[in-house]
Design a protein around this motif. Structure first.
Motif, PDB file in Angstrom:
ATOM      1  N   THR A 144       0.776  -1.162  -0.030  1.00 14.77           N
ATOM      2  CA  THR A 144       0.097  -0.144  -0.035  1.00 14.77           C
ATOM      3  C   THR A 144       0.832   1.413   0.031  1.00 14.77           C
ATOM      4  O   THR A 144       0.174   2.229  -0.060  1.00 14.77           O
ATOM      5  CB  THR A 144      -0.832   0.023   1.307  1.00 14.77           C
ATOM      6  OG1 THR A 144      -0.172  -0.066   2.369  1.00 14.77           O
ATOM      7  CG2 THR A 144      -1.976  -1.042   1.249  1.00 14.77           C
ATOM      8  N   LYS A 145       2.217   1.164   0.116  1.00 15.76           N
ATOM      9  CA  LYS A 145       2.930   2.444   0.153  1.00 15.76           C
ATOM     10  C   LYS A 145       4.222   2.181  -0.948  1.00 15.76           C
ATOM     11  O   LYS A 145       5.339   1.906  -0.684  1.00 15.76           O
ATOM     12  CB  LYS A 145       3.765   2.548   1.437  1.00 15.76           C
ATOM     13  CG  LYS A 145       2.547   2.883   2.647  1.00 15.76           C
ATOM     14  CD  LYS A 145       2.190   4.229   2.795  1.00 15.76           C
ATOM     15  CE  LYS A 145       3.557   4.969   3.080  1.00 15.76           C
ATOM     16  NZ  LYS A 145       3.210   6.671   3.228  1.00 15.76           N
ATOM     17  N   PRO A 146       3.766   2.363  -2.251  1.00 16.08           N
ATOM     18  CA  PRO A 146       4.897   1.957  -3.226  1.00 16.08           C
ATOM     19  C   PRO A 146       6.045   3.080  -3.177  1.00 16.08           C
ATOM     20  O   PRO A 146       7.020   2.758  -3.680  1.00 16.08           O
ATOM     21  CB  PRO A 146       3.997   2.125  -4.379  1.00 16.08           C
ATOM     22  CG  PRO A 146       2.853   2.967  -4.180  1.00 16.08           C
ATOM     23  CD  PRO A 146       2.522   2.695  -2.817  1.00 16.08           C
ATOM     24  N   ASP A 147       5.941   4.005  -2.449  1.00 15.14           N
ATOM     25  CA  ASP A 147       6.859   5.152  -2.552  1.00 15.14           C
ATOM     26  C   ASP A 147       8.226   4.543  -1.787  1.00 15.14           C
ATOM     27  O   ASP A 147       9.300   4.998  -1.723  1.00 15.14           O
ATOM     28  CB  ASP A 147       6.435   6.345  -1.805  1.00 15.14           C
ATOM     29  CG  ASP A 147       5.854   6.236  -0.537  1.00 15.14           C
ATOM     30  OD1 ASP A 147       5.291   5.211  -0.188  1.00 15.14           O
ATOM     31  OD2 ASP A 147       5.439   7.197  -0.017  1.00 15.14           O
ATOM     32  N   ILE A 148       8.034   3.504  -0.841  1.00  8.46           N
ATOM     33  CA  ILE A 148       9.086   3.027   0.068  1.00  8.46           C
ATOM     34  C   ILE A 148       9.584   1.936  -0.554  1.00  8.46           C
ATOM     35  O   ILE A 148      10.518   1.104  -0.194  1.00  8.46           O
ATOM     36  CB  ILE A 148       8.863   2.728   1.422  1.00  8.46           C
ATOM     37  CG1 ILE A 148       7.669   1.662   1.452  1.00  8.46           C
ATOM     38  CG2 ILE A 148       8.288   4.068   2.104  1.00  8.46           C
ATOM     39  CD1 ILE A 148       7.653   1.198   2.955  1.00  8.46           C
ATOM     40  N   ALA A 149       9.346   1.465  -1.887  1.00  4.42           N
ATOM     41  CA  ALA A 149       9.558  -0.121  -2.421  1.00  4.42           C
ATOM     42  C   ALA A 149      10.833  -0.178  -2.687  1.00  4.42           C
ATOM     43  O   ALA A 149      11.406  -0.950  -2.523  1.00  4.42           O
ATOM     44  CB  ALA A 149       8.544  -0.430  -3.590  1.00  4.42           C
TER      45      ALA A 149
ATOM     46  N   ILE B  11      13.801   4.877   6.963  1.00  2.00           N
ATOM     47  CA  ILE B  11      12.385   4.548   6.293  1.00  2.00           C
ATOM     48  C   ILE B  11      11.318   4.578   7.449  1.00  2.00           C
ATOM     49  O   ILE B  11      10.337   5.272   7.007  1.00  2.00           O
ATOM     50  CB  ILE B  11      12.586   3.039   5.722  1.00  2.00           C
ATOM     51  CG1 ILE B  11      13.580   2.874   4.812  1.00  2.00           C
ATOM     52  CG2 ILE B  11      11.345   2.675   5.218  1.00  2.00           C
ATOM     53  CD1 ILE B  11      13.848   1.415   4.260  1.00  2.00           C
ATOM     54  N   LEU B  12      11.676   4.162   8.560  1.00  6.33           N
ATOM     55  CA  LEU B  12      10.616   4.303   9.575  1.00  6.33           C
ATOM     56  C   LEU B  12      10.386   5.752   9.688  1.00  6.33           C
ATOM     57  O   LEU B  12       8.979   6.307   9.988  1.00  6.33           O
ATOM     58  CB  LEU B  12      11.071   3.653  10.854  1.00  6.33           C
ATOM     59  CG  LEU B  12      11.111   1.975  10.737  1.00  6.33           C
ATOM     60  CD1 LEU B  12      11.642   1.319  12.105  1.00  6.33           C
ATOM     61  CD2 LEU B  12       9.588   1.578  10.363  1.00  6.33           C
ATOM     62  N   ARG B  13      11.457   6.531  10.021  1.00  2.00           N
ATOM     63  CA  ARG B  13      11.277   7.831  10.153  1.00  2.00           C
ATOM     64  C   ARG B  13      10.401   8.706   8.799  1.00  2.00           C
ATOM     65  O   ARG B  13       9.618   9.610   9.225  1.00  2.00           O
ATOM     66  CB  ARG B  13      12.486   8.649  10.400  1.00  2.00           C
ATOM     67  CG  ARG B  13      13.311   8.110  11.583  1.00  2.00           C
ATOM     68  CD  ARG B  13      14.686   8.728  11.821  1.00  2.00           C
ATOM     69  NE  ARG B  13      14.771  10.180  11.856  1.00  2.00           N
ATOM     70  CZ  ARG B  13      15.567  11.089  11.216  1.00  2.00           C
ATOM     71  NH1 ARG B  13      16.930  10.095  10.997  1.00  2.00           N
ATOM     72  NH2 ARG B  13      15.757  12.452  10.905  1.00  2.00           N
ATOM     73  N   TYR B  14      10.643   8.088   7.530  1.00  3.57           N
ATOM     74  CA  TYR B  14      10.022   8.599   6.624  1.00  3.57           C
ATOM     75  C   TYR B  14       8.499   8.274   6.759  1.00  3.57           C
ATOM     76  O   TYR B  14       7.427   9.121   6.443  1.00  3.57           O
ATOM     77  CB  TYR B  14      10.554   8.061   5.197  1.00  3.57           C
ATOM     78  CG  TYR B  14       9.798   8.308   4.214  1.00  3.57           C
ATOM     79  CD1 TYR B  14       9.641   9.722   3.592  1.00  3.57           C
ATOM     80  CD2 TYR B  14       8.883   7.428   3.629  1.00  3.57           C
ATOM     81  CE1 TYR B  14       8.922  10.047   2.375  1.00  3.57           C
ATOM     82  CE2 TYR B  14       7.927   7.635   2.513  1.00  3.57           C
ATOM     83  CZ  TYR B  14       8.201   8.986   1.906  1.00  3.57           C
ATOM     84  OH  TYR B  14       7.343   8.966   0.661  1.00  3.57           O
ATOM     85  N   LEU B  15       8.088   7.102   7.159  1.00  4.41           N
ATOM     86  CA  LEU B  15       7.069   6.638   7.278  1.00  4.41           C
ATOM     87  C   LEU B  15       5.981   7.438   8.323  1.00  4.41           C
ATOM     88  O   LEU B  15       4.813   7.638   8.441  1.00  4.41           O
ATOM     89  CB  LEU B  15       6.774   5.140   7.857  1.00  4.41           C
ATOM     90  CG  LEU B  15       7.356   4.209   6.648  1.00  4.41           C
ATOM     91  CD1 LEU B  15       7.271   2.630   6.949  1.00  4.41           C
ATOM     92  CD2 LEU B  15       5.934   4.370   5.285  1.00  4.41           C
TER      93      LEU B  15
ATOM     94  N   GLY C 175      -1.018   8.952   6.315  1.00  6.06           N
ATOM     95  CA  GLY C 175      -1.948   9.426   5.542  1.00  6.06           C
ATOM     96  C   GLY C 175      -1.898   9.564   3.998  1.00  6.06           C
ATOM     97  O   GLY C 175      -2.767   9.838   3.226  1.00  6.06           O
ATOM     98  N   HIS C 176      -0.610   9.220   3.615  1.00  2.00           N
ATOM     99  CA  HIS C 176      -0.400   9.288   2.057  1.00  2.00           C
ATOM    100  C   HIS C 176      -0.372   7.735   1.670  1.00  2.00           C
ATOM    101  O   HIS C 176      -0.104   6.724   2.492  1.00  2.00           O
ATOM    102  CB  HIS C 176       1.203   9.572   1.969  1.00  2.00           C
ATOM    103  CG  HIS C 176       1.438  11.023   2.233  1.00  2.00           C
ATOM    104  ND1 HIS C 176       1.957  11.525   3.077  1.00  2.00           N
ATOM    105  CD2 HIS C 176       0.552  12.262   1.635  1.00  2.00           C
ATOM    106  CE1 HIS C 176       2.259  13.061   3.304  1.00  2.00           C
ATOM    107  NE2 HIS C 176       1.301  13.273   2.164  1.00  2.00           N
ATOM    108  N   GLY C 177      -0.782   7.623   0.547  1.00  2.00           N
ATOM    109  CA  GLY C 177      -0.760   6.235   0.121  1.00  2.00           C
ATOM    110  C   GLY C 177      -1.623   5.981  -1.323  1.00  2.00           C
ATOM    111  O   GLY C 177      -1.381   7.151  -2.015  1.00  2.00           O
ATOM    112  N   ILE C 178      -1.903   4.916  -1.716  1.00  2.00           N
ATOM    113  CA  ILE C 178      -2.710   4.816  -2.743  1.00  2.00           C
ATOM    114  C   ILE C 178      -4.025   5.260  -3.075  1.00  2.00           C
ATOM    115  O   ILE C 178      -4.780   4.877  -2.085  1.00  2.00           O
ATOM    116  CB  ILE C 178      -2.581   3.495  -3.576  1.00  2.00           C
ATOM    117  CG1 ILE C 178      -1.190   2.923  -3.497  1.00  2.00           C
ATOM    118  CG2 ILE C 178      -3.323   3.305  -4.663  1.00  2.00           C
ATOM    119  CD1 ILE C 178      -0.811   1.591  -3.957  1.00  2.00           C
ATOM    120  N   ILE C 179      -4.319   6.432  -3.917  1.00  2.00           N
ATOM    121  CA  ILE C 179      -5.991   6.766  -3.712  1.00  2.00           C
ATOM    122  C   ILE C 179      -6.382   6.379  -5.183  1.00  2.00           C
ATOM    123  O   ILE C 179      -5.894   6.774  -6.324  1.00  2.00           O
ATOM    124  CB  ILE C 179      -5.635   8.316  -3.625  1.00  2.00           C
ATOM    125  CG1 ILE C 179      -5.263   8.725  -2.235  1.00  2.00           C
ATOM    126  CG2 ILE C 179      -7.094   8.987  -3.628  1.00  2.00           C
ATOM    127  CD1 ILE C 179      -4.928  10.190  -2.163  1.00  2.00           C
TER     128      ILE C 179
END
Length: 143
Positions: free
Chosen positions: A43-48, A72-76, A81-85
């Motif tokens: 659900t969070k492709p920005d961290i892939a 990565i955890l600090r980025y999350l 609230g960001h994700g795939i819409i």
């Protein structure tokens, strides 16, 4: 990590990780944490991409790799609230994008390629993969 400040990016540009540092004392903790991040990439492709970098060191992580996972955890933390819409619209236009970093891995000089597909403006598929062989040219890497 609840007191840590969030960051804007999950990975530094031109990150150079090494294998020559002191090994992490608790490898299983690192493996479980990266496994959970792999699941989160659904659900969070920005961290892939950054999670794929961290997962390459599952068998011999160092403190440097653990610091990458903490970033990565600090980025999350900062991207709640960001994700795939998915938006309803009348368009059925299919658009695809692809890219490659030629010999971007500093350890084995392999390229990473990736693509994403949008249908009607909604992201439906994505993939990032490290290529199996070392490319000798940028054209070969993109092929």
């Amino acid at each position: 990590m609840s007191d840590d400040k969030p960051v804007h990016t999950p990975l530094e540009i031109k990150l150079k990780l090494s294998l020559e540092r002191q090994p992490l004392p608790n490898i299983s903790y690192y493996q479980r944490l990266v496994g959970k991040l792999i699941y989160l990439t659904i659900t969070k492709p920005d961290i892939a991409y950054s999670v794929s970098i961290a997962s390459q060191f599952m068998h011999s992580p160092t403190m440097e790799h653990f610091n990458l996972v903490k970033k990565i955890l600090r980025y999350l933390k900062g991207s709640v609230g960001h994700g795939i819409i998915m938006k309803k619209n009348e368009s059925t236009q299919i658009i695809g994008y692809c890219d490659v970093d030629w010999a971007g891995n500093y350890i084995d000089h392999k390229s990473t390629t990736g693509y994403c597909t949008f249908v009607g403006g909604n992201l439906v598929t994505w993939k990032s993969k490290k290529q199996a062989v070392v490319a000798r040219s940028s054209a070969e890497a993109e092929y």
